[in-house]
Design a protein around this motif. Structure first.
Motif, PDB file in Angstrom:
ATOM      1  N   ILE A 345       0.842  -1.197   0.000  1.00 50.40           N
ATOM      2  CA  ILE A 345       0.000   0.000   0.000  1.00 50.40           C
ATOM      3  C   ILE A 345       0.878   1.249   0.000  1.00 50.40           C
ATOM      4  N   PHE A 347       0.251   5.512   0.453  1.00 46.36           N
ATOM      5  CA  PHE A 347      -0.744   6.531   0.755  1.00 46.36           C
ATOM      6  C   PHE A 347      -0.081   7.685   1.490  1.00 46.36           C
ATOM      7  N   PRO A 353      -4.948   4.565   0.104  1.00 51.02           N
ATOM      8  CA  PRO A 353      -4.251   3.555  -0.694  1.00 51.02           C
ATOM      9  C   PRO A 353      -5.052   3.237  -1.951  1.00 51.02           C
TER      10      PRO A 353
END
Length: 414
Positions: A345, A347, A353
């Motif tokens: 992920i 972010f 994400p």
């Protein structure tokens, strides 16, 4: 001669020492780093230690070998920070004066915060894996455990590496399958959050994996106490979850030094500008990594991104220039899902994400929010990256400190 003092020689502090030694003129600046501990731990490895994936030797080294030549390393306990006099007091009452202070004292588990957690059953059938001692004791327990109700529990946020408890549950599923005893183990994941993770988009994917692996999920569980005599955890609404083996993530708090110095919030984290990493109350004190109260993940990769931006801001501060609020909360994290696979992920403060490729848009080779063996290999390779690049302040190629938006379809965080 001016003095830059760094408190803490963990991931963030060691990185900053390596960054700053390359940037500050040696004839003008003395760099001092202080830490009471001799051993430097690869904390992401604590997740793997209970499952005999890593050995104890793979998660610890002598910390001094990572301190750059030219920096003074003091191995002593820090008693107090006195911002009003630009002074740090050490355990033997020695004083360090600073012109610029970097606080990288990290965070620690505090099992005493919950009634009954750190009681007579601590490290008997109640364990943490966020400490070396806890992960090692849990490894020994799992080697002989014959099954029952395994509860993986988070006390409260924030915690170091928010995905690690989920990873533990996934790895436990895989571990017991390989031992041929998964049918003897009931796994329950208990969290104070409304879902599996702090980010809604990732929560959907992670919840699906919990269901797929037959891991029960108990959400919105705000623990009040551990009833170790009856093997139950109880929340403030009197909801109960029974266990035979409790693997908990205790409250995470900043170092007690911060409380003694009157510089922290209720959890001893330092109020810090989330973009510049300058502390809010003292312009010549900066904070990085787990020591801050910024709303970013407390993880080594995040500290790595912070370090690159903080280095530039300290140089601006020295020149009397305006600081840039460039840190965007960028987090890049592999999530081990068991059976030789992992998710990845990416972010930040404002972006959830998302699916896509990393690090090259449209090319990868790693895919975001998708399970793959390539992501698992990336997770395993990170240990080498950590020891050989990350804590040495070496830039990781093709990975920017701020989140790249190229080739990704973003969803804004409300």
């Amino acid at each position: 001669m001016k003095n830059l003092v760094i408190l803490g020689a963990g991931t963030a502090g060691t990185m900053m020492a390596n960054h700053m030694i390359k940037k500050l003129p040696k004839k003008e600046w003395k760099i001092t780093i202080v830490d009471q501990y001799k051993t430097h731990y690869y904390q992401p490895g604590f997740l793997f230690l209970p499952f005999d994936i890593y050995t104890t030797k793979q998660v610890k080294k002598n910390g001094k070998k990572f301190i750059p030549k030219g920096a003074e390393y003091i191995q002593k306990k820090i008693e107090l920070i006195q911002p009003e006099t630009n002074t740090v007091i050490l355990e033997d009452k020695d004083k360090l004066e600073y012109d610029i202070l970097i606080v990288a004292t990290g965070s620690k588990t505090a099992p005493d915060e919950i009634e009954g957690m750190n009681g007579p059953m601590w490290y008997k059938n109640i364990f943490d894996f966020y400490t070396y001692e806890g992960a090692k004791a849990l490894r020994d327990k799992l080697r002989e455990w014959e099954g029952g109700k395994l509860v993986v529990h988070i006390t409260e946020m924030p915690i170091k590496c928010p995905v690690a408890p989920l990873e533990f549950a996934f790895l436990a599923d895989s571990y017991f399958k390989h031992k041929g005893m998964r049918d003897k183990v009931d796994i329950t994941f208990v969290t104070p959050l409304g879902g599996a993770f702090t980010k809604p988009t990732a929560t959907k994917t992670l919840h699906y994996l919990l269901e797929e692996k037959n891991i029960k999920e108990v959400t919105d569980f705000n623990i009040e106490r551990v009833d170790y005599e009856n093997n139950k955890i109880i929340d403030y609404a009197d909801k109960e979850v029974e266990y035979d083996l409790l693997v908990t993530v205790p409250t995470n708090m900043g170092d007690a030094l911060i409380e003694r110095s009157g510089m922290g919030d209720d959890l001893n984290f330092i109020p810090t500008n989330k973009g510049s990493l300058q502390t809010l109350d003292h312009e010549n004190i900066f904070a990085i990594g787990d020591a801050t109260n910024i709303p970013a993940s407390k993880a080594g990769s995040v500290a790595h991104f912070e370090a690159e931006i903080l280095t530039d801001n300290i140089l601006r501060f020295i020149k009397g220039e305006e600081l840039k609020e460039e840190f965007d909360g960028h987090a890049n994290c592999f999530i081990e899902t068991g059976n030789g696979k992992a998710l990845l992920i990416d972010f930040n403060y404002t972006h959830e994400p998302v699916e896509g490729t990393f690090p090259f848009p449209g090319v990868g080779p790693l895919r975001l929010l998708k399970e793959s063996r390539a992501n698992h290999m990336g997770k395993m390779a990170f240990r080498w990256v950590y020891w050989n690049m990350l804590i040495k302040g070496v830039h990781i190629p093709f990975v920017s400190a701020t989140m790249s938006e190229k080739g990704k379809k973003f969803q804004e965080v409300n």
